[in-house]
Design an enzyme around this catalytic site. Structure first.
Site, PDB file in Angstrom:
ATOM      1  NE  ARG A 174      -3.974   0.114   2.487  1.00 31.71           N
ATOM      2  CZ  ARG A 174      -5.292  -0.252   2.350  1.00 31.71           C
ATOM      3  NH1 ARG A 174      -5.368  -1.250   2.453  1.00 31.71           N
ATOM      4  NH2 ARG A 174      -6.387   0.274   2.347  1.00 31.71           N
ATOM      5  CE1 TYR A 177      -4.414   6.883  -2.293  1.00 30.29           C
ATOM      6  CE2 TYR A 177      -4.617   6.477  -0.594  1.00 30.29           C
ATOM      7  CZ  TYR A 177      -5.023   7.019  -1.960  1.00 30.29           C
ATOM      8  OH  TYR A 177      -5.989   7.803  -1.427  1.00 30.29           O
ATOM      9  CB  VAL A 219     -15.267  -2.052   2.466  1.00 29.02           C
ATOM     10  CG1 VAL A 219     -15.740  -0.786   2.560  1.00 29.02           C
ATOM     11  CG2 VAL A 219     -16.000  -3.099   2.830  1.00 29.02           C
ATOM     12  CG  ASN A 222     -16.315  -4.614  -3.650  1.00 30.68           C
ATOM     13  OD1 ASN A 222     -16.464  -4.578  -4.750  1.00 30.68           O
ATOM     14  ND2 ASN A 222     -15.578  -5.542  -2.941  1.00 30.68           N
ATOM     15  N   GLY A 265     -12.702  -8.794  10.051  1.00 27.87           N
ATOM     16  CA  GLY A 265     -13.690  -8.703   9.735  1.00 27.87           C
ATOM     17  C   GLY A 265     -14.343  -7.083  10.833  1.00 27.87           C
ATOM     18  CB  THR A 268     -13.872   0.464  12.832  1.00 32.34           C
ATOM     19  OG1 THR A 268     -12.102   0.981  13.167  1.00 32.34           O
ATOM     20  CG2 THR A 268     -13.470  -0.451  13.909  1.00 32.34           C
TER      21      THR A 268
HETATM   22  N1  LIG Z   1     -13.191   7.675  -1.910  1.00 32.93           N
HETATM   23  C1  LIG Z   1     -12.231   8.301  -1.118  1.00 32.93           C
HETATM   24  O1  LIG Z   1     -12.565   6.731  -0.063  1.00 32.93           O
HETATM   25  C2  LIG Z   1     -10.895   8.976  -0.515  1.00 32.93           C
HETATM   26  C3  LIG Z   1     -10.213   8.660   0.360  1.00 32.93           C
HETATM   27  C4  LIG Z   1      -9.564   9.603   0.682  1.00 32.93           C
HETATM   28  C5  LIG Z   1      -8.791   9.888  -0.481  1.00 32.93           C
HETATM   29  N2  LIG Z   1      -9.383  10.238  -1.687  1.00 32.93           N
HETATM   30  C6  LIG Z   1      -8.442  10.893  -2.494  1.00 32.93           C
HETATM   31  O2  LIG Z   1      -9.091  11.736  -3.365  1.00 32.93           O
HETATM   32  C7  LIG Z   1      -8.977  11.923  -4.560  1.00 32.93           C
HETATM   33  C8  LIG Z   1     -10.174  10.748  -5.315  1.00 32.93           C
HETATM   34  O3  LIG Z   1     -10.992  10.112  -5.648  1.00 32.93           O
HETATM   35  P1  LIG Z   1     -11.849   9.156  -6.219  1.00 32.93           P
HETATM   36  O4  LIG Z   1     -12.813   8.219  -4.799  1.00 32.93           O
HETATM   37  O5  LIG Z   1     -12.736  10.370  -6.377  1.00 32.93           O
HETATM   38  O6  LIG Z   1     -11.239   8.220  -6.663  1.00 32.93           O
HETATM   39  P2  LIG Z   1     -11.046   7.466  -8.404  1.00 32.93           P
HETATM   40  O7  LIG Z   1     -10.327   7.252  -8.784  1.00 32.93           O
HETATM   41  O8  LIG Z   1     -13.004   7.650  -9.079  1.00 32.93           O
HETATM   42  O9  LIG Z   1     -10.579   9.184  -8.634  1.00 32.93           O
HETATM   43  C9  LIG Z   1      -9.376   9.539  -9.703  1.00 32.93           C
HETATM   44  C10 LIG Z   1      -9.335  10.109 -10.427  1.00 32.93           C
HETATM   45  O10 LIG Z   1      -7.905  10.515 -10.543  1.00 32.93           O
HETATM   46  C11 LIG Z   1      -7.913  10.379 -12.394  1.00 32.93           C
HETATM   47  N3  LIG Z   1      -5.828   9.964 -12.730  1.00 32.93           N
HETATM   48  C12 LIG Z   1      -5.768   8.846 -11.804  1.00 32.93           C
HETATM   49  N4  LIG Z   1      -4.718   9.176 -12.229  1.00 32.93           N
HETATM   50  C13 LIG Z   1      -4.552  10.353 -12.936  1.00 32.93           C
HETATM   51  C14 LIG Z   1      -3.160  10.849 -13.275  1.00 32.93           C
HETATM   52  N5  LIG Z   1      -1.962  10.257 -13.448  1.00 32.93           N
HETATM   53  N6  LIG Z   1      -3.311  12.022 -14.342  1.00 32.93           N
HETATM   54  C15 LIG Z   1      -4.987  12.790 -14.558  1.00 32.93           C
HETATM   55  N7  LIG Z   1      -5.720  11.869 -14.060  1.00 32.93           N
HETATM   56  C16 LIG Z   1      -5.582  10.892 -12.765  1.00 32.93           C
HETATM   57  C17 LIG Z   1      -8.776   9.246 -12.290  1.00 32.93           C
HETATM   58  O11 LIG Z   1      -9.127   9.228 -13.462  1.00 32.93           O
HETATM   59  C18 LIG Z   1      -9.741   9.489 -11.679  1.00 32.93           C
HETATM   60  O12 LIG Z   1     -10.427  10.047 -12.707  1.00 32.93           O
HETATM   61  C19 LIG Z   1      -7.865  11.186  -4.677  1.00 32.93           C
HETATM   62  O13 LIG Z   1      -7.118  11.387  -4.903  1.00 32.93           O
HETATM   63  C20 LIG Z   1      -8.424   9.749  -4.294  1.00 32.93           C
HETATM   64  O14 LIG Z   1      -6.956  10.052  -2.993  1.00 32.93           O
HETATM   65  C21 LIG Z   1     -10.341   9.142  -1.829  1.00 32.93           C
HETATM   66  O1  LIG Z   2     -15.122  -6.895  -1.153  1.00 31.46           O
HETATM   67  C1  LIG Z   2     -14.787  -6.132   0.373  1.00 31.46           C
HETATM   68  C2  LIG Z   2     -13.724  -5.083   0.966  1.00 31.46           C
HETATM   69  C3  LIG Z   2     -13.197  -4.445   1.587  1.00 31.46           C
HETATM   70  N1  LIG Z   2     -13.548  -4.342   2.604  1.00 31.46           N
HETATM   71  C4  LIG Z   2     -12.728  -4.350   4.131  1.00 31.46           C
HETATM   72  O2  LIG Z   2     -13.273  -3.040   4.230  1.00 31.46           O
HETATM   73  C5  LIG Z   2     -12.217  -1.788   4.321  1.00 31.46           C
HETATM   74  C6  LIG Z   2     -12.232  -0.735   3.848  1.00 31.46           C
HETATM   75  O3  LIG Z   2     -11.386  -1.369   2.887  1.00 31.46           O
HETATM   76  P1  LIG Z   2     -11.688  -0.388   1.706  1.00 31.46           P
HETATM   77  O4  LIG Z   2     -10.680  -1.045  -0.133  1.00 31.46           O
HETATM   78  O5  LIG Z   2     -12.860  -0.010   0.946  1.00 31.46           O
HETATM   79  O6  LIG Z   2     -10.530   1.103   1.349  1.00 31.46           O
HETATM   80  P2  LIG Z   2     -10.135   1.780   2.930  1.00 31.46           P
HETATM   81  O7  LIG Z   2     -10.412   2.538   3.922  1.00 31.46           O
HETATM   82  O8  LIG Z   2      -8.925   0.628   3.260  1.00 31.46           O
HETATM   83  O9  LIG Z   2      -8.967   2.737   2.074  1.00 31.46           O
HETATM   84  C7  LIG Z   2      -9.277   3.506   1.429  1.00 31.46           C
HETATM   85  O10 LIG Z   2      -9.763   5.172   2.104  1.00 31.46           O
HETATM   86  C8  LIG Z   2      -8.911   5.434   2.189  1.00 31.46           C
HETATM   87  C9  LIG Z   2      -8.544   6.289   0.680  1.00 31.46           C
HETATM   88  O11 LIG Z   2      -7.738   7.415   1.339  1.00 31.46           O
HETATM   89  C10 LIG Z   2      -8.310   5.380  -0.334  1.00 31.46           C
HETATM   90  O12 LIG Z   2      -9.429   6.526  -1.377  1.00 31.46           O
HETATM   91  C11 LIG Z   2      -9.036   3.786  -0.066  1.00 31.46           C
HETATM   92  O13 LIG Z   2      -7.569   3.065  -0.036  1.00 31.46           O
HETATM   93  C12 LIG Z   2     -11.048  -3.136   5.205  1.00 31.46           C
HETATM   94  O14 LIG Z   2     -10.552  -3.274   6.465  1.00 31.46           O
HETATM   95  C13 LIG Z   2     -11.172  -4.087   3.604  1.00 31.46           C
HETATM   96  O15 LIG Z   2     -10.268  -4.542   4.070  1.00 31.46           O
HETATM   97  C14 LIG Z   2     -14.285  -6.328   3.080  1.00 31.46           C
HETATM   98  O16 LIG Z   2     -14.310  -6.499   3.738  1.00 31.46           O
HETATM   99  N2  LIG Z   2     -14.825  -6.630   2.118  1.00 31.46           N
END
Ligand SMILES: NC(=O)c1ccc[n+]([C@@H]2O[C@H](COP(=O)([O-])OP(=O)(O)OC[C@H]3O[C@@H](n4cnc5c(N)ncnc54)[C@H](O)[C@@H]3O)[C@@H](O)[C@H]2O)c1
Ligand SMILES: O=c1ccn([C@@H]2O[C@H](COP(=O)(O)OP(=O)(O)O[C@H]3OC[C@@H](O)[C@H](O)[C@H]3O)[C@@H](O)[C@H]2O)c(=O)[nH]1
Length: 373
Positions: A174, A177, A219, A222, A265, A268
């Site tokens: 991981r 990231y 999660v 999914n 499971g 959190t």
């Molecule tokens: N969704 C979450 O739970 C979550 C949590 C923490 C942080 N973030 C951050 O928020 C931002 C958006 O997340 P999201 O959930 O919308 O994800 P997402 O994957 O839906 O969106 C990411 C976007 O970035 C684009 N992208 C990826 N690499 C690129 C590159 N090299 N150049 C140009 N575009 C690129 C993808 O095509 C996509 O449109 C991310 O920076 C992510 O790290 C999201």
């Molecule tokens: O099908 C699944 C998928 C995931 N999980 C669990 O659900 C939890 C959450 O997993 P997710 O894949 O949704 O994402 P995480 O919370 O680990 O990280 C996410 O949140 C922080 C953001 O920066 C990132 O976008 C993403 O990495 C984990 O403990 C994982 O083991 C399941 O139990 N079942």
């Protein structure tokens, strides 16, 4: 007598007077007050942010995205709008445009996608953020980075506030990231201290809502897709083969569409609905604080509790299956949001039980499965 100064003389006061604005400045053509770049704007959170910013008629929005995990489909209602531009662009390459604000979101967010090409994920976080900071420096724009709760790693402090430095494995699967975002935060602060760039850093906690990729792998998406697909398989088979319903139920159980809780499971997470997130990001951009500021919903759930909630709300028939986990999965996550509350006047409004059905509607539409009457 010849004029003392001529326009050709570079040292003359006349030559030092700035040129008048373009004659088109006050023309009938649209002039925005704020031109805003959103990198990653074709993705899940980015496209909702576009929707919100486009509501303000004084904003002009430019999205730069390479479509790795995003899609033009998420922006289709804006394509062709005079205040909107969509550019296919990878942020690991420099971008030369003139903007007032930059929301820098570009980066795959789901573990299965950011682990797919980890070197590219690190490049996106490091080179991509450098390029966007270079752009901010050249044009004097304010830049907001969407960092993550992953900077806290597998936290030894619970709940997490912004002063916690984290517990991150630097060489794990991981890390591209987690460490990528940590370097991105470092770059933001170094540009701020060294070049006076106006920065904002949001540490986002797990966010969910409509438009997440159905096969995103996170999660909430999914579980919702599994609950709906479980239903369609069961009910359609049941409808056609009602006389052998036991057989169809057996197939349903074998179809793999159980809710896949990754062991144990008891880990959190705190889940924030996307409209709350977008509001928080805009408050942060428009406020006076650099951050980092946690933006997330402090409600904390085990993955088993989440599965039970999805089962209850969407498909009471679906099975819950315990499956193997992936390495370095954080055991607990819950944001302290005092800073967001006090400095931005922000707190989340949408409870998990209210947000899940909104996402279910969107997933049903895209999967083509209506709710059973
Ligand atoms: N969704 C979450 O739970 C979550 C949590 C923490 C942080 N973030 C951050 O928020 C931002 C958006 O997340 P999201 O959930 O919308 O994800 P997402 O994957 O839906 O969106 C990411 C976007 O970035 C684009 N992208 C990826 N690499 C690129 C590159 N090299 N150049 C140009 N575009 C690129 C993808 O095509 C996509 O449109 C991310 O920076 C992510 O790290 C999201
Ligand atoms: O099908 C699944 C998928 C995931 N999980 C669990 O659900 C939890 C959450 O997993 P997710 O894949 O949704 O994402 P995480 O919370 O680990 O990280 C996410 O949140 C922080 C953001 O920066 C990132 O976008 C993403 O990495 C984990 O403990 C994982 O083991 C399941 O139990 N079942």
């Amino acid at each position: 007598m010849a004029k003392e100064y001529s326009n050709g003389n570079q040292n003359s006061p006349a030559a030092r007077t700035p040129p008048p604005p373009s004659p088109l400045r006050f023309s009938k053509f649209f002039q925005s007050n704020m031109r805003i770049l959103i990198t990653g704007g074709a993705g899940f959170i980015g496209s909702h942010l576009v929707d919100k910013l486009m509501e303000n008629e004084k904003n002009e929005v430019i999205v730069a995205d390479n479509y790795f995990t995003g899609s033009k489909d998420n922006l289709k209602k804006w394509i062709g709008h005079p205040r909107f531009e969509l550019v296919r662009h990878d942020v690991t390459e420099p971008l030369l445009i003139e903007v007032d604000q930059i929301y820098h979101l570009a980066c795959p967010a789901s573990p299965i996608f950011y682990k797919y090409n980890p070197v590219k994920t690190t490049k996106t976080n490091v080179i991509g953020t450098l390029n966007m900071l270079g752009l901010a420096k050249r044009v004097g724009a304010r830049i907001l980075l969407t960092s993550t709760s992953e900077v806290y790693g597998d936290p030894l402090v619970h709940p997490q506030d912004e002063s916690y430095w984290g517990n991150v494995n630097p060489i794990g699967v991981r890390s591209c990231y987690d460490e990528g975002k940590r370097v991105a935060e470092t770059l933001m602060f170094d540009y701020h201290r060294q070049h006076g760039i106006e920065i904002r850093i949001a540490r986002i906690f797990n966010t969910y809502g409509p438009r997440m990729n159905i096969d995103d792998g996170r999660v909430v998406s999914n579980f919702i897709a599994q609950a709906i697909r479980g239903l369609v398989y069961f009910y359609s088979t049941y409808a056609i083969l009602s006389s052998i319903e036991l057989f169809s139920y057996a197939i349903h159980l074998c179809s793999g569409e159980s809710l896949t809780v990754q062991a144990p499971g008891t880990q959190t997470r705190s889940f924030c609905y996307v409209s709350d997130m977008v509001y928080g990001l805009i408050r942060l951009m428009e406020g006076d604080n650099t951050g980092p500021i946690n933006i997330g919903n402090p409600g904390e759930f085990t993955m088993l509790e989440l599965a039970e909630t999805v089962k209850e709300l969407i498909n009471p028939e679906v099975e819950i299956a315990m499956v193997e986990n992936t390495p370095d999965d954080p055991r607990q996550r819950k944001p302290v949001i005092t800073k967001a509350n006090e400095l931005l006047g922000w707190e989340p409004k949408v409870k998990l039980r209210d947000g899940l059905p909104l996402m279910e509607e969107d997933f049903r539409l895209r999967l083509g499965v209506a709710r059973k009457k």
